[in-house]
Design an enzyme around this catalytic site. Structure first.
Site, PDB file in Angstrom:
ATOM      1  N   CYS A   1     -15.002  -5.803  -4.468  1.00 57.22           N
ATOM      2  CA  CYS A   1     -15.067  -5.954  -3.054  1.00 57.22           C
ATOM      3  C   CYS A   1     -15.264  -7.466  -2.821  1.00 57.22           C
ATOM      4  O   CYS A   1     -16.388  -8.133  -3.320  1.00 57.22           O
ATOM      5  CB  CYS A   1     -15.954  -5.171  -2.352  1.00 57.22           C
ATOM      6  SG  CYS A   1     -16.417  -5.287  -0.680  1.00 57.22           S
TER       7      CYS A   1
ATOM      8  N   HIS B   1      -3.398  14.913  -2.596  1.00 59.39           N
ATOM      9  CA  HIS B   1      -3.995  13.945  -3.707  1.00 59.39           C
ATOM     10  C   HIS B   1      -4.286  12.258  -3.316  1.00 59.39           C
ATOM     11  O   HIS B   1      -4.524  11.726  -4.220  1.00 59.39           O
ATOM     12  CB  HIS B   1      -3.078  14.138  -5.084  1.00 59.39           C
ATOM     13  CG  HIS B   1      -2.800  15.327  -5.541  1.00 59.39           C
ATOM     14  ND1 HIS B   1      -1.859  15.953  -6.201  1.00 59.39           N
ATOM     15  CD2 HIS B   1      -3.635  16.508  -5.401  1.00 59.39           C
ATOM     16  CE1 HIS B   1      -2.122  17.263  -6.774  1.00 59.39           C
ATOM     17  NE2 HIS B   1      -3.132  17.630  -6.026  1.00 59.39           N
TER      18      HIS B   1
ATOM     19  N   ALA C   1       6.255  15.523  -7.519  1.00 60.22           N
ATOM     20  CA  ALA C   1       6.558  14.252  -7.931  1.00 60.22           C
ATOM     21  C   ALA C   1       7.901  14.132  -7.962  1.00 60.22           C
ATOM     22  O   ALA C   1       8.570  12.991  -8.068  1.00 60.22           O
ATOM     23  CB  ALA C   1       6.105  14.165  -9.409  1.00 60.22           C
TER      24      ALA C   1
ATOM     25  N   ILE D   1       1.170  10.300  -4.182  1.00 58.77           N
ATOM     26  CA  ILE D   1       0.218   9.372  -3.870  1.00 58.77           C
ATOM     27  C   ILE D   1       0.935   8.271  -3.458  1.00 58.77           C
ATOM     28  O   ILE D   1       0.332   7.127  -3.360  1.00 58.77           O
ATOM     29  CB  ILE D   1      -0.545   9.103  -4.965  1.00 58.77           C
ATOM     30  CG1 ILE D   1      -0.130   8.617  -6.146  1.00 58.77           C
ATOM     31  CG2 ILE D   1      -1.493  10.680  -5.077  1.00 58.77           C
ATOM     32  CD1 ILE D   1      -1.205   8.149  -7.188  1.00 58.77           C
TER      33      ILE D   1
END
Length: 248
Positions: free
Chosen positions: A155, A125, A26, A109
């Site tokens: 969706c 990750h 991070a 991420i």
């Protein structure tokens, strides 16, 4: 040993190396304005402040049973779509273009390594930039997922929940990604570790798989691997990587 001497030594290591791998966490992205997880201002403390332990809020069970609460937190605190690569990301991409860096292994991420131009990136990750419907498997990039109506993205084809391609607690790491990262680190002749406390497993265990002799750590705080490192930098990761890769 003074910092200038350490920089000179590692620059020589980089010049002599042919298979460099970077392993980051991070702290690689904090200079892009993305909070880390475990500091006082980090995301985990914010989750804790909501009365839910972070390991619960970011778990598969919580995602399935409290989907709206999960996405309220996820969308507001895990996505930084306007964040731009910083000097660390750019330096690593340049090192790859020069043929020195063979892979980036990241716990992040945010997709900023790819945005900077890195091509061989193992995202342990997952990534906020990939999303799939849990029912029909339809793919959504970050922009198209955020454009879906409602707190919970559904969706447009089947109304199933669109889940981020992010590894939550209780979920296994992607085995192909893990295998690629493992192979890269085992084959490295220089491993640069940056912006990670090396406390999150199984990812941190990858450092144990490094078979080379030259390990460099760039982190503001001490880690459990400091004694193994041939060089340690406590300064800004962006400035340190920029210095290390300049004229290399």
């Amino acid at each position: 040993m003074d910092n200038g001497t350490e920089l000179k030594k590692v620059k020589e290591w980089i010049a002599d190396s042919e298979r460099i791998v970077f392993f980051g966490g991070a702290g690689t992205s904090t200079e892009s304005g993305i909070p880390d997880f475990r500091s006082a201002a980090g995301l985990y403390n914010e989750a804790q402040g909501k009365g839910v332990p972070p390991e619960v809020m970011l778990s598969h069970t919580y995602f399935m049973e409290h989907t709206e609460s999960f996405f309220e937190f996820y969308k507001s605190r895990m996505i930084y779509k306007d964040a731009a690569p910083n000097a660390a990301h750019r330096a690593l991409a340049a090192l790859e273009r020069g043929g020195k860096l063979k892979a980036v292994v990241t716990q992040n991420i945010d997709g900023l390594h790819q945005a900077a131009g890195s091509r061989t990136v193992f995202e342990l990750h997952g990534s906020v930039r990939r999303n799939r419907c849990i029912d029909c498997g339809a793919f959504y990039d970050l922009e198209s997922m955020l454009a879906l109506d409602g707190v919970v993205p559904r969706c447009s084809a089947c109304a199933g929940v669109v889940k981020p391609d992010v590894v939550l607690y209780e979920e296994p790491l992607d085995q192909a990604t893990w295998a690629g990262a493992l192979e890269a680190i085992r084959g490295a002749d220089l491993l640069i570790v940056g912006g990670t406390s090396l406390t999150v497993y199984p990812a941190a265990g990858l450092v144990d798989e490094f078979r080379g002799a030259r390990l460099v750590l760039i982190n503001r705080d001490e880690t459990g691997y400091d004694r193994r490192a041939g060089a340690i930098f406590r300064e800004s990761i962006g400035e340190t990587l920029r210095e290390l890769t300049s004229a290399t």
